[in-house]
Design a protein around this motif. Structure first.
Motif, PDB file in Angstrom:
ATOM      1  N   VAL A  17      -8.157   6.156  -6.607  1.00 53.50           N
ATOM      2  CA  VAL A  17      -6.908   5.443  -6.305  1.00 53.50           C
ATOM      3  C   VAL A  17      -6.433   4.669  -7.531  1.00 53.50           C
ATOM      4  O   VAL A  17      -5.252   4.709  -7.899  1.00 53.50           O
ATOM      5  N   GLY A  18      -7.340   3.945  -8.191  1.00 55.41           N
ATOM      6  CA  GLY A  18      -6.975   3.158  -9.369  1.00 55.41           C
ATOM      7  C   GLY A  18      -6.456   4.017 -10.508  1.00 55.41           C
ATOM      8  O   GLY A  18      -5.432   3.701 -11.130  1.00 55.41           O
ATOM      9  N   VAL A  19      -7.119   5.118 -10.765  1.00 61.53           N
ATOM     10  CA  VAL A  19      -6.669   6.034 -11.830  1.00 61.53           C
ATOM     11  C   VAL A  19      -5.326   6.653 -11.442  1.00 61.53           C
ATOM     12  O   VAL A  19      -4.415   6.743 -12.266  1.00 61.53           O
ATOM     13  N   GLY A  20      -5.206   7.048 -10.183  1.00 63.21           N
ATOM     14  CA  GLY A  20      -3.937   7.624  -9.716  1.00 63.21           C
ATOM     15  C   GLY A  20      -2.784   6.640  -9.842  1.00 63.21           C
ATOM     16  O   GLY A  20      -1.689   7.002 -10.273  1.00 63.21           O
ATOM     17  N   MET A  21      -3.031   5.377  -9.484  1.00 67.70           N
ATOM     18  CA  MET A  21      -1.986   4.358  -9.638  1.00 67.70           C
ATOM     19  C   MET A  21      -1.593   4.187 -11.096  1.00 67.70           C
ATOM     20  O   MET A  21      -0.414   4.069 -11.419  1.00 67.70           O
ATOM     21  N   GLY A  22      -2.596   4.167 -11.971  1.00 70.70           N
ATOM     22  CA  GLY A  22      -2.312   3.993 -13.393  1.00 70.70           C
ATOM     23  C   GLY A  22      -1.462   5.118 -13.942  1.00 70.70           C
ATOM     24  O   GLY A  22      -0.485   4.887 -14.666  1.00 70.70           O
ATOM     25  N   ALA A  34       0.749  -3.297 -11.849  1.00 72.12           N
ATOM     26  CA  ALA A  34      -0.396  -3.355 -12.765  1.00 72.12           C
ATOM     27  C   ALA A  34      -1.483  -4.303 -12.265  1.00 72.12           C
ATOM     28  O   ALA A  34      -2.675  -4.022 -12.410  1.00 72.12           O
ATOM     29  N   GLY A  35      -1.076  -5.410 -11.668  1.00 68.63           N
ATOM     30  CA  GLY A  35      -2.065  -6.347 -11.140  1.00 68.63           C
ATOM     31  C   GLY A  35      -2.894  -5.737 -10.018  1.00 68.63           C
ATOM     32  O   GLY A  35      -4.116  -5.918  -9.960  1.00 68.63           O
ATOM     33  N   ALA A  36      -2.252  -5.008  -9.119  1.00 67.44           N
ATOM     34  CA  ALA A  36      -2.977  -4.338  -8.035  1.00 67.44           C
ATOM     35  C   ALA A  36      -3.864  -3.234  -8.595  1.00 67.44           C
ATOM     36  O   ALA A  36      -5.006  -3.051  -8.152  1.00 67.44           O
ATOM     37  N   HIS A  37      -3.337  -2.500  -9.569  1.00 73.39           N
ATOM     38  CA  HIS A  37      -4.112  -1.451 -10.236  1.00 73.39           C
ATOM     39  C   HIS A  37      -5.392  -2.036 -10.838  1.00 73.39           C
ATOM     40  O   HIS A  37      -6.486  -1.490 -10.650  1.00 73.39           O
ATOM     41  N   LEU A  83      -2.818  -4.225  -0.280  1.00 74.07           N
ATOM     42  CA  LEU A  83      -1.501  -3.959   0.286  1.00 74.07           C
ATOM     43  C   LEU A  83      -0.609  -5.192   0.152  1.00 74.07           C
ATOM     44  O   LEU A  83       0.541  -5.096  -0.297  1.00 74.07           O
ATOM     45  N   GLY A  84      -1.141  -6.346   0.524  1.00 74.79           N
ATOM     46  CA  GLY A  84      -0.376  -7.583   0.382  1.00 74.79           C
ATOM     47  C   GLY A  84      -0.010  -7.862  -1.059  1.00 74.79           C
ATOM     48  O   GLY A  84       1.117  -8.282  -1.363  1.00 74.79           O
ATOM     49  N   LEU A  85      -0.950  -7.614  -1.972  1.00 76.17           N
ATOM     50  CA  LEU A  85      -0.680  -7.822  -3.400  1.00 76.17           C
ATOM     51  C   LEU A  85       0.412  -6.878  -3.894  1.00 76.17           C
ATOM     52  O   LEU A  85       1.301  -7.285  -4.647  1.00 76.17           O
ATOM     53  N   CYS A  86       0.376  -5.631  -3.455  1.00 72.16           N
ATOM     54  CA  CYS A  86       1.419  -4.670  -3.864  1.00 72.16           C
ATOM     55  C   CYS A  86       2.798  -5.126  -3.395  1.00 72.16           C
ATOM     56  O   CYS A  86       3.767  -5.076  -4.164  1.00 72.16           O
ATOM     57  N   GLY A  91       8.074  -7.882  -5.191  1.00 77.92           N
ATOM     58  CA  GLY A  91       9.053  -8.877  -4.799  1.00 77.92           C
ATOM     59  C   GLY A  91       9.249  -9.059  -3.309  1.00 77.92           C
ATOM     60  O   GLY A  91      10.162  -9.752  -2.890  1.00 77.92           O
ATOM     61  N   ASN A  92       8.434  -8.456  -2.485  1.00 76.09           N
ATOM     62  CA  ASN A  92       8.553  -8.574  -1.036  1.00 76.09           C
ATOM     63  C   ASN A  92       7.528  -9.598  -0.543  1.00 76.09           C
ATOM     64  O   ASN A  92       6.330  -9.353  -0.595  1.00 76.09           O
ATOM     65  N   THR A  93       8.014 -10.727  -0.063  1.00 77.46           N
ATOM     66  CA  THR A  93       7.112 -11.784   0.404  1.00 77.46           C
ATOM     67  C   THR A  93       6.929 -11.769   1.928  1.00 77.46           C
ATOM     68  O   THR A  93       6.322 -12.688   2.480  1.00 77.46           O
ATOM     69  N   SER A  94       7.392 -10.733   2.587  1.00 77.08           N
ATOM     70  CA  SER A  94       7.285 -10.643   4.046  1.00 77.08           C
ATOM     71  C   SER A  94       5.837 -10.495   4.522  1.00 77.08           C
ATOM     72  O   SER A  94       5.549 -10.761   5.691  1.00 77.08           O
ATOM     73  N   PHE A  95       4.962 -10.069   3.649  1.00 80.16           N
ATOM     74  CA  PHE A  95       3.579  -9.799   4.043  1.00 80.16           C
ATOM     75  C   PHE A  95       2.595 -10.768   3.401  1.00 80.16           C
ATOM     76  O   PHE A  95       1.431 -10.434   3.182  1.00 80.16           O
ATOM     77  N   MET A  96       3.065 -11.978   3.125  1.00 80.99           N
ATOM     78  CA  MET A  96       2.205 -12.985   2.492  1.00 80.99           C
ATOM     79  C   MET A  96       0.983 -13.331   3.346  1.00 80.99           C
ATOM     80  O   MET A  96      -0.046 -13.732   2.814  1.00 80.99           O
ATOM     81  N   PHE A  97       1.112 -13.145   4.658  1.00 80.17           N
ATOM     82  CA  PHE A  97      -0.039 -13.442   5.519  1.00 80.17           C
ATOM     83  C   PHE A  97      -1.260 -12.606   5.125  1.00 80.17           C
ATOM     84  O   PHE A  97      -2.393 -13.039   5.288  1.00 80.17           O
TER      85      PHE A  97
END
Length: 134
Positions: A17-22, A34-37, A83-86, A91-97
């Protein structure tokens, strides 16, 4: 040893997953994730692989209730944390929980790991492991 093998197998998936995201970020020239990666590679791939190696080398530690709690809490919390970090990084703060609950569960699982290591990782355990391999 079972917990160690499970950690190693899931670590390999997080590596993919990490390599694929990169690669995807580079192709799209969009590096907002990049932070989630980096987190997926560090706490998904590298940390989980190390947990797995420790639990394989020290099967007494891997056969405990602490190891099972560590495994399940870590692997339930990590995907929701990422998921929350992504969402946050785009820029979507709807999932801060997700970022108020799941990183804390992940830290709790790491506390269980540390307690387990201090209780069950001993020099004699590794020596018996090495002798079995001869």
């Amino acid at each position: 040893m079972r917990m160690g093998i499970l950690f190693l197998k899931l670590a390999a998936l997080y590596f993919l997953v990490g390599v694929g995201m990169g690669i995807a970020m580079e192709i799209m020239q969009d590096h907002r994730l990049a932070g989630a990666h980096a987190h997926i590679n560090l706490i998904g791939w590298a940390s989980m692989a190390l947990f797995g190696v420790i639990y394989v080398l020290f099967p007494n530690a891997g056969d405990t209730v602490l190891a099972k709690l560590h495994f399940w809490l870590y692997n339930i919390s990590l995907p929701f944390f990422m998921l929350g970090l992504c969402f946050l990084l785009v820029g979507n703060t709807s999932f801060m929980f997700l970022l108020t609950i799941f990183p804390n569960i992940l830290v709790l699982s790491v506390v269980f790991f540390v307690i387990n290591v201090f209780r069950n990782v001993k020099l004699g355990n590794i020596n018996s492991f090495i002798q079995k391999g001869d």
